[in-house]
Design a protein around this motif. Structure first.
Motif, PDB file in Angstrom:
ATOM      1  N   VAL A   1       0.809  -1.280   0.062  1.00 28.59           N
ATOM      2  CA  VAL A   1       0.031  -0.008  -0.047  1.00 28.59           C
ATOM      3  C   VAL A   1       0.939   1.316  -0.086  1.00 28.59           C
ATOM      4  CG1 VAL A   1      -1.903   1.323   1.261  1.00 28.59           C
ATOM      5  CG2 VAL A   1      -1.843  -1.124   1.003  1.00 28.59           C
ATOM      6  N   PRO A   2       1.905   1.419   0.783  1.00 26.52           N
ATOM      7  CA  PRO A   2       2.624   2.691   0.831  1.00 26.52           C
ATOM      8  C   PRO A   2       3.276   3.050  -0.406  1.00 26.52           C
ATOM      9  CG  PRO A   2       3.200   1.416   2.723  1.00 26.52           C
ATOM     10  CD  PRO A   2       2.403   0.442   1.921  1.00 26.52           C
ATOM     11  N   LEU A   3       3.413   2.036  -1.417  1.00 27.67           N
ATOM     12  CA  LEU A   3       4.152   2.249  -2.921  1.00 27.67           C
ATOM     13  C   LEU A   3       3.118   2.929  -3.598  1.00 27.67           C
ATOM     14  CD1 LEU A   3       5.522  -1.478  -3.276  1.00 27.67           C
ATOM     15  CD2 LEU A   3       6.858   0.821  -2.497  1.00 27.67           C
ATOM     16  N   LEU A   4       1.777   3.220  -3.101  1.00 16.97           N
ATOM     17  CA  LEU A   4       0.840   3.771  -4.015  1.00 16.97           C
ATOM     18  C   LEU A   4       0.960   5.251  -3.716  1.00 16.97           C
ATOM     19  CD1 LEU A   4      -2.326   1.845  -3.161  1.00 16.97           C
ATOM     20  CD2 LEU A   4      -1.109   2.142  -5.457  1.00 16.97           C
ATOM     21  N   THR A   5       1.738   5.806  -2.727  1.00 19.59           N
ATOM     22  CA  THR A   5       2.115   6.996  -2.570  1.00 19.59           C
ATOM     23  C   THR A   5       2.849   7.753  -3.840  1.00 19.59           C
ATOM     24  OG1 THR A   5       2.107   6.846  -0.096  1.00 19.59           O
ATOM     25  CG2 THR A   5       3.123   8.874  -0.784  1.00 19.59           C
ATOM     26  N   GLY A   6       2.422   9.058  -4.233  1.00 16.78           N
ATOM     27  CA  GLY A   6       2.847   9.559  -5.219  1.00 16.78           C
ATOM     28  C   GLY A   6       2.237   9.293  -6.584  1.00 16.78           C
ATOM     29  N   LEU A   7       1.611   8.226  -6.669  1.00 12.08           N
ATOM     30  CA  LEU A   7       0.818   7.837  -7.977  1.00 12.08           C
ATOM     31  C   LEU A   7      -0.192   8.720  -8.420  1.00 12.08           C
ATOM     32  CD1 LEU A   7       0.739   5.362  -9.898  1.00 12.08           C
ATOM     33  CD2 LEU A   7      -0.650   4.300  -8.590  1.00 12.08           C
ATOM     34  N   GLU A   8       0.045   9.214  -9.547  1.00 18.06           N
ATOM     35  CA  GLU A   8      -1.057  10.316 -10.222  1.00 18.06           C
ATOM     36  C   GLU A   8      -2.125   9.585 -10.740  1.00 18.06           C
ATOM     37  OE1 GLU A   8       0.543  13.016 -13.097  1.00 18.06           O
ATOM     38  OE2 GLU A   8       2.635  12.874 -12.317  1.00 18.06           O
ATOM     39  N   ILE A   9      -3.419  10.449 -10.640  1.00 19.13           N
ATOM     40  CA  ILE A   9      -4.320   9.761 -11.431  1.00 19.13           C
ATOM     41  C   ILE A   9      -4.549  10.399 -12.769  1.00 19.13           C
ATOM     42  CG2 ILE A   9      -6.771   9.585 -10.948  1.00 19.13           C
ATOM     43  CD1 ILE A   9      -5.061   8.715  -8.557  1.00 19.13           C
ATOM     44  N   LYS A  10      -4.214   9.440 -13.677  1.00 18.15           N
ATOM     45  CA  LYS A  10      -4.243   9.849 -15.164  1.00 18.15           C
ATOM     46  C   LYS A  10      -4.176   8.493 -15.758  1.00 18.15           C
ATOM     47  CE  LYS A  10       0.817   9.912 -15.444  1.00 18.15           C
ATOM     48  NZ  LYS A  10       2.001  10.678 -15.875  1.00 18.15           N
ATOM     49  N   PRO A  11      -4.287   8.365 -17.262  1.00 18.29           N
ATOM     50  CA  PRO A  11      -4.461   7.328 -17.970  1.00 18.29           C
ATOM     51  C   PRO A  11      -2.987   6.527 -17.472  1.00 18.29           C
ATOM     52  CG  PRO A  11      -4.911   9.190 -19.205  1.00 18.29           C
ATOM     53  CD  PRO A  11      -4.648   9.700 -18.187  1.00 18.29           C
ATOM     54  N   GLY A  12      -3.258   5.468 -17.375  1.00 18.84           N
ATOM     55  CA  GLY A  12      -2.250   4.141 -17.047  1.00 18.84           C
ATOM     56  C   GLY A  12      -2.187   4.036 -15.464  1.00 18.84           C
ATOM     57  N   PHE A  13      -3.157   4.686 -14.791  1.00 14.92           N
ATOM     58  CA  PHE A  13      -3.269   4.478 -13.349  1.00 14.92           C
ATOM     59  C   PHE A  13      -3.382   2.866 -12.986  1.00 14.92           C
ATOM     60  CE2 PHE A  13      -6.043   4.058  -9.343  1.00 14.92           C
ATOM     61  CZ  PHE A  13      -5.219   4.840  -8.502  1.00 14.92           C
ATOM     62  N   THR A  14      -4.640   2.317 -13.785  1.00 16.77           N
ATOM     63  CA  THR A  14      -4.669   1.015 -13.279  1.00 16.77           C
ATOM     64  C   THR A  14      -3.440   0.024 -13.603  1.00 16.77           C
ATOM     65  OG1 THR A  14      -5.934   0.463 -15.504  1.00 16.77           O
ATOM     66  CG2 THR A  14      -7.372   1.240 -13.547  1.00 16.77           C
ATOM     67  N   ARG A  15      -2.625   0.362 -14.838  1.00 16.15           N
ATOM     68  CA  ARG A  15      -1.535  -0.422 -15.157  1.00 16.15           C
ATOM     69  C   ARG A  15      -0.522  -0.532 -14.029  1.00 16.15           C
ATOM     70  NH1 ARG A  15       2.637   1.351 -16.899  1.00 16.15           N
ATOM     71  NH2 ARG A  15       1.921   3.162 -17.807  1.00 16.15           N
ATOM     72  N   LYS A  16      -0.615   0.746 -13.349  1.00 20.60           N
ATOM     73  CA  LYS A  16       0.630   0.999 -12.493  1.00 20.60           C
ATOM     74  C   LYS A  16       0.115   0.449 -11.276  1.00 20.60           C
ATOM     75  CE  LYS A  16       3.813   3.564 -12.560  1.00 20.60           C
ATOM     76  NZ  LYS A  16       5.125   3.165 -12.687  1.00 20.60           N
ATOM     77  N   VAL A  17      -1.038   0.449 -10.869  1.00 21.79           N
ATOM     78  CA  VAL A  17      -1.559  -0.165  -9.745  1.00 21.79           C
ATOM     79  C   VAL A  17      -1.348  -1.786  -9.755  1.00 21.79           C
ATOM     80  CG1 VAL A  17      -3.643  -1.176  -8.491  1.00 21.79           C
ATOM     81  CG2 VAL A  17      -3.221   1.472  -9.056  1.00 21.79           C
ATOM     82  N   SER A  18      -1.713  -2.339 -10.949  1.00 20.88           N
ATOM     83  CA  SER A  18      -1.329  -4.006 -11.130  1.00 20.88           C
ATOM     84  C   SER A  18       0.168  -4.036 -11.223  1.00 20.88           C
ATOM     85  CB  SER A  18      -1.634  -4.139 -12.690  1.00 20.88           C
ATOM     86  OG  SER A  18      -3.036  -4.287 -12.949  1.00 20.88           O
ATOM     87  N   GLU A  19       1.136  -2.984 -11.425  1.00 18.33           N
ATOM     88  CA  GLU A  19       2.525  -3.336 -11.269  1.00 18.33           C
ATOM     89  C   GLU A  19       2.829  -3.292  -9.642  1.00 18.33           C
ATOM     90  OE1 GLU A  19       4.136  -0.292 -13.701  1.00 18.33           O
ATOM     91  OE2 GLU A  19       3.672  -1.244 -15.547  1.00 18.33           O
ATOM     92  N   ILE A  20       2.269  -2.426  -8.936  1.00 16.27           N
ATOM     93  CA  ILE A  20       2.330  -2.163  -7.678  1.00 16.27           C
ATOM     94  C   ILE A  20       1.921  -3.568  -6.888  1.00 16.27           C
ATOM     95  CG2 ILE A  20       2.012  -1.025  -5.609  1.00 16.27           C
ATOM     96  CD1 ILE A  20       2.203   1.485  -7.524  1.00 16.27           C
ATOM     97  N   MET A  21       0.674  -3.725  -6.878  1.00 13.90           N
ATOM     98  CA  MET A  21      -0.020  -4.674  -6.124  1.00 13.90           C
ATOM     99  C   MET A  21      -0.709  -5.911  -6.721  1.00 13.90           C
ATOM    100  SD  MET A  21      -3.149  -2.525  -4.493  1.00 13.90           S
ATOM    101  CE  MET A  21      -2.069  -1.800  -3.692  1.00 13.90           C
ATOM    102  N   GLY A  22      -0.592  -6.161  -8.088  1.00 14.68           N
ATOM    103  CA  GLY A  22      -1.221  -7.219  -8.746  1.00 14.68           C
ATOM    104  C   GLY A  22      -0.463  -8.423  -8.653  1.00 14.68           C
TER     105      GLY A  22
END
Length: 193
Positions: free
Chosen positions: A94-115
């Motif tokens: 969860v702390p790895l979500l800090t700094g993540l921008e809400i923009k196109p590609g957000f769901t891909r980044k979430v998958s990379e972090i915690m998928g």
């Protein structure tokens, strides 16, 4: 019709995802997401163990969001109800979500972090679903007071996540056409601006 087929049937499982946005300081908002899975029948798990009806997952995620750019600046999650105590070990992502921008590609980044095997699929699902609430909640807070109409479409900060986000917001869709008409009417009524 499918709705007619289920009208007299009892549910066996539900997944409820609830999200809420709250105002915070300096144009920031706090967004709360909650995922609750409920089983309504007794089942046998893969090992043959009997599992009774009840809540299977109750997962909560809290994000403090700042504008310019719209991003997560603080995040917290907990798991009040989980099927296995080991599930809570995935909260380390969860702390790895800090700094993540809400923009196109957000769901891909979430998958990379915690998928996948890095985290919890239910927490990742909740996080991805929250992207739209973050945008809508922040826009609602921002639009609490009237804002001046932009001089042109290029000056709309939100266009990055609104333009082409759905059929209504496509480049030649009704929302953009209405905005263009409003900008033109403003220019016609105020030629000096």
């Amino acid at each position: 019709m499918l709705a007619d087929l289920i009208k007299d049937l009892s549910r066996i499982h539900t997944r409820d995802i609830r999200m809420s946005t709250f105002p915070h300081d300096n144009s920031q908002v706090i967004v709360k997401g909650e995922l609750i899975d409920t089983r309504y029948i007794r089942i046998f798990d893969i090992t043959g163990k009997v599992l009774e009806p009840g809540t299977i997952h109750h997962i909560r995620l809290f994000c403090r969001i700042t504008p310019d750019p719209l991003r997560i600046v603080e995040v917290f999650a907990d798991m009040p109800v989980i099927p296995m105590e080991e599930c809570r070990t995935t909260l380390d992502r969860v702390p790895l979500l800090t700094g993540l921008e809400i923009k196109p590609g957000f769901t891909r980044k979430v998958s990379e972090i915690m998928g996948g095997t890095r985290g919890c699929t239910h927490l990742a699902t909740l996080t991805k679903a929250m992207a739209q609430e973050i945008v809508h909640g922040w826009l609602t807070e921002k639009r609490r007071n009237p804002a001046p109409l932009p001089d042109n479409l290029e000056n709309i900060k939100e266009k990055g996540f609104l333009m082409d986000s759905c059929r209504m917001w496509k480049k030649d869709g009704p929302k953009i056409q209405a905005l263009k008409q409003a900008v033109l009417a403003r220019k016609k009524n105020n030629p000096d601006k």
